[in-house]
Scaffold this active site. Sequence first.
Site, PDB file in Angstrom:
ATOM      1  N   GLU A  91       0.661  -0.965  -0.377  1.00  0.00           N
ATOM      2  CA  GLU A  91      -0.185   0.873   0.039  1.00  0.00           C
ATOM      3  C   GLU A  91       0.349   1.424   0.252  1.00  0.00           C
ATOM      4  O   GLU A  91       1.320   2.356  -0.617  1.00  0.00           O
ATOM      5  CB  GLU A  91      -0.757  -0.005   0.971  1.00  0.00           C
ATOM      6  CG  GLU A  91      -2.446  -0.855   1.137  1.00  0.00           C
ATOM      7  CD  GLU A  91      -3.059  -0.805  -0.312  1.00  0.00           C
ATOM      8  OE1 GLU A  91      -3.297   0.248  -0.114  1.00  0.00           O
ATOM      9  OE2 GLU A  91      -2.929  -1.987  -1.022  1.00  0.00           O
ATOM     10  N   TRP A 100       1.933   2.012  -3.410  1.00  0.00           N
ATOM     11  CA  TRP A 100       0.776   2.649  -4.161  1.00  0.00           C
ATOM     12  C   TRP A 100       0.727   4.091  -4.106  1.00  0.00           C
ATOM     13  O   TRP A 100       0.671   4.650  -4.843  1.00  0.00           O
ATOM     14  CB  TRP A 100      -0.333   1.547  -3.682  1.00  0.00           C
ATOM     15  CG  TRP A 100      -1.011   0.475  -5.184  1.00  0.00           C
ATOM     16  CD1 TRP A 100      -1.298  -0.675  -3.798  1.00  0.00           C
ATOM     17  CD2 TRP A 100      -1.822   1.063  -6.375  1.00  0.00           C
ATOM     18  NE1 TRP A 100      -1.343  -1.509  -5.334  1.00  0.00           N
ATOM     19  CE2 TRP A 100      -1.711  -1.289  -6.286  1.00  0.00           C
ATOM     20  CE3 TRP A 100      -1.543   1.562  -6.953  1.00  0.00           C
ATOM     21  CZ2 TRP A 100      -2.369  -1.145  -7.330  1.00  0.00           C
ATOM     22  CZ3 TRP A 100      -2.423   1.453  -8.247  1.00  0.00           C
ATOM     23  CH2 TRP A 100      -2.483  -0.118  -8.339  1.00  0.00           C
ATOM     24  N   TRP A 158     -20.811  10.808 -20.080  1.00  0.00           N
ATOM     25  CA  TRP A 158     -21.052  10.592 -18.287  1.00  0.00           C
ATOM     26  C   TRP A 158     -22.341  11.150 -18.390  1.00  0.00           C
ATOM     27  O   TRP A 158     -22.771  12.393 -18.835  1.00  0.00           O
ATOM     28  CB  TRP A 158     -20.349  11.710 -17.179  1.00  0.00           C
ATOM     29  CG  TRP A 158     -18.727  11.218 -17.517  1.00  0.00           C
ATOM     30  CD1 TRP A 158     -17.310  11.459 -17.674  1.00  0.00           C
ATOM     31  CD2 TRP A 158     -18.524   9.549 -16.560  1.00  0.00           C
ATOM     32  NE1 TRP A 158     -16.331  10.542 -17.203  1.00  0.00           N
ATOM     33  CE2 TRP A 158     -16.677  10.026 -16.704  1.00  0.00           C
ATOM     34  CE3 TRP A 158     -18.784   8.508 -16.417  1.00  0.00           C
ATOM     35  CZ2 TRP A 158     -16.153   8.383 -17.093  1.00  0.00           C
ATOM     36  CZ3 TRP A 158     -18.046   7.316 -15.641  1.00  0.00           C
ATOM     37  CH2 TRP A 158     -17.121   7.469 -16.169  1.00  0.00           C
ATOM     38  N   ASN A 171     -11.128   1.897   2.953  1.00  0.00           N
ATOM     39  CA  ASN A 171     -10.550   1.719   1.423  1.00  0.00           C
ATOM     40  C   ASN A 171     -11.197   0.758   0.513  1.00  0.00           C
ATOM     41  O   ASN A 171     -11.439   0.934  -0.334  1.00  0.00           O
ATOM     42  CB  ASN A 171      -8.900   0.403   2.314  1.00  0.00           C
ATOM     43  CG  ASN A 171      -8.689   1.142  -0.063  1.00  0.00           C
ATOM     44  OD1 ASN A 171      -8.509   2.509  -0.458  1.00  0.00           O
ATOM     45  ND2 ASN A 171      -7.746  -0.331   0.067  1.00  0.00           N
ATOM     46  N   TRP A 196     -16.382  10.285 -12.326  1.00  0.00           N
ATOM     47  CA  TRP A 196     -14.612  10.181 -11.404  1.00  0.00           C
ATOM     48  C   TRP A 196     -14.690  11.374 -11.083  1.00  0.00           C
ATOM     49  O   TRP A 196     -14.550  11.729  -9.321  1.00  0.00           O
ATOM     50  CB  TRP A 196     -13.770  10.056 -11.178  1.00  0.00           C
ATOM     51  CG  TRP A 196     -12.970  10.035 -12.911  1.00  0.00           C
ATOM     52  CD1 TRP A 196     -13.258  10.308 -14.584  1.00  0.00           C
ATOM     53  CD2 TRP A 196     -12.556  10.910 -12.759  1.00  0.00           C
ATOM     54  NE1 TRP A 196     -12.483  10.803 -15.276  1.00  0.00           N
ATOM     55  CE2 TRP A 196     -12.079  11.028 -13.812  1.00  0.00           C
ATOM     56  CE3 TRP A 196     -11.986  11.951 -12.071  1.00  0.00           C
ATOM     57  CZ2 TRP A 196     -11.120  12.290 -14.240  1.00  0.00           C
ATOM     58  CZ3 TRP A 196     -10.615  12.503 -12.735  1.00  0.00           C
ATOM     59  CH2 TRP A 196     -10.089  13.106 -13.241  1.00  0.00           C
ATOM     60  N   TRP A 251      -9.809   7.210  -7.402  1.00  0.00           N
ATOM     61  CA  TRP A 251     -10.759   7.127  -8.101  1.00  0.00           C
ATOM     62  C   TRP A 251     -10.508   7.452  -9.621  1.00  0.00           C
ATOM     63  O   TRP A 251     -11.223   6.316 -10.743  1.00  0.00           O
ATOM     64  CB  TRP A 251     -11.315   8.591  -8.307  1.00  0.00           C
ATOM     65  CG  TRP A 251     -12.108   8.930  -6.848  1.00  0.00           C
ATOM     66  CD1 TRP A 251     -12.210   9.663  -5.489  1.00  0.00           C
ATOM     67  CD2 TRP A 251     -13.636   8.443  -7.197  1.00  0.00           C
ATOM     68  NE1 TRP A 251     -12.928   9.339  -4.657  1.00  0.00           N
ATOM     69  CE2 TRP A 251     -14.331   8.803  -5.654  1.00  0.00           C
ATOM     70  CE3 TRP A 251     -14.590   7.955  -8.102  1.00  0.00           C
ATOM     71  CZ2 TRP A 251     -15.490   8.646  -5.401  1.00  0.00           C
ATOM     72  CZ3 TRP A 251     -15.921   7.932  -7.851  1.00  0.00           C
ATOM     73  CH2 TRP A 251     -16.136   8.213  -6.834  1.00  0.00           C
TER      74      TRP A 251
END
Length: 496
Positions: A272, A275, A304, A339, A357, A380
């Site tokens: 993590e 990331w 969208w 998360n 998003w 996102w």
Amino acid sequence: MRHLVWFRSDLRVADNPALFEACVNGATVSAIYIDCLEQWQSHGRSAIQRDFLSRHLQALSAELSQLGIDLTLLEVARFSDVPQCLAAWLAKHPHDALYANREIAIDERRRDKAVQAHLKNTPSIHVFNGDCVFNPGSLTTQSGDMYKVFTPFSKTWLAQLRASGFRLLPPPNAQAKPLTPRDIELKGERVSSNHWPCGERAAAQRLAQFCESHLYDYGHARDYPAVAGTSGLSPYLALGVLSPNQCLAAIEQQLGFLPMSRGEQGFAWLNELIWREFYRHLMVAFPQLSMNRAFKPDTEGLQWSQDSGAFQAWCQGQTGYPIVDAAMRCLNATGWMHNRLRMIVASFLTKDLHLSWRQGEDYFMSCLIDGELAANNGGWQWAAGTGADAAPYFRVFNPTTQGERFDGKGEFIRQWLPELADVPTKYIHSPHDWLNQHQPAHQYPAPIVDHKRARLHAIAMFDALKDNSREHLSPHELSAQQQAQAMLKELDQEVI
């Protein structure tokens, strides 16, 4: 020699390169923090994080005062006001050198370049990487480009860690006799963050407790929102109260080694941290990510939905999907979201409601105590299928089965949806038939969309992009590419 430390997103005394280097060679050291309230508001950052920031500035002032370093709060409206403000303060309080740790987002980088130009190297400017284990831009492919996929980035990151390790700096020695700390309190709207312990020592204790109690089973426990299986450290990382190097040191201290491969104890949490680094390196290499642009230029053409009612239902936790609604109500009440739930609600907004998003990214930033641009944007865009190493566009989370899998007994759902308190566990993830039969006057909304149909529509949206692809770049792709090139050229040879 008089040295000035400019604190930004690095509100700590330990493992702070700018502070550490400013304090060498017996210099007299001062410190400043420049608050830009209007800029904070224009970036849509939350009132709870602002309160957390204010509390930590007070704690930092107290820590620095014990080292004989005075922390001064300067206040301006926007980043564009910073160069003149800093120059005026330096005219009254001359210093020989300015020390700071780099920030990565486009507005902050533009601010720093303007400061560099305005000061014209008087005082001299020294900048450091205090935000990542490895400086953004230092890990590249063989062709010298930034990685666009996580797995090869993580392999290179781990290889670099094996080769060079990490450097953990101690707090600097006291520069003078202890001072009386200044009272620092930020202006503007604030919501209490008192649920979160404040201060560098509290953050370090939380890190140690997590490693002792949850590091070993993190890979499993992190997915269950009714279980305290996550670290809860992201608010401290977002403000720089903790550094990633300190996190590595805590892992190593707990295990006696640093895990380097999947399957080793502790690696799930280390991954993590990688990331986090990946998204921050990306934001430096692709500054358009700071500007509401999709990482994949072709996805700028996605059509969208503009359904404001659906967006409000999502924000308020009134979609009729219990795990989604419980997650959103938790966020609204606490400024925090687990998360796994972030992935579920992001998939729901983009793939079930077909809303951009960008709306979700902005709403999260307006609520989260740990709001931070790179991680928020990266998460996102991953969920929406528009980002680097994004989930395949045909991967759409089923909110009902996600709830069944990760909140099987409905404990988290009942905590945040009191109107479902009496629903038997058998029906908690699809409660409407039971409610209609046993509590016909209930207020819980019917599902806002049919998931199966919404999933097919989401896939069709992305399929339409492929069908419309041409040999040459589309206007959307061309515009995104031109903007990215312009920003990189603008920021070339930045010093701060």
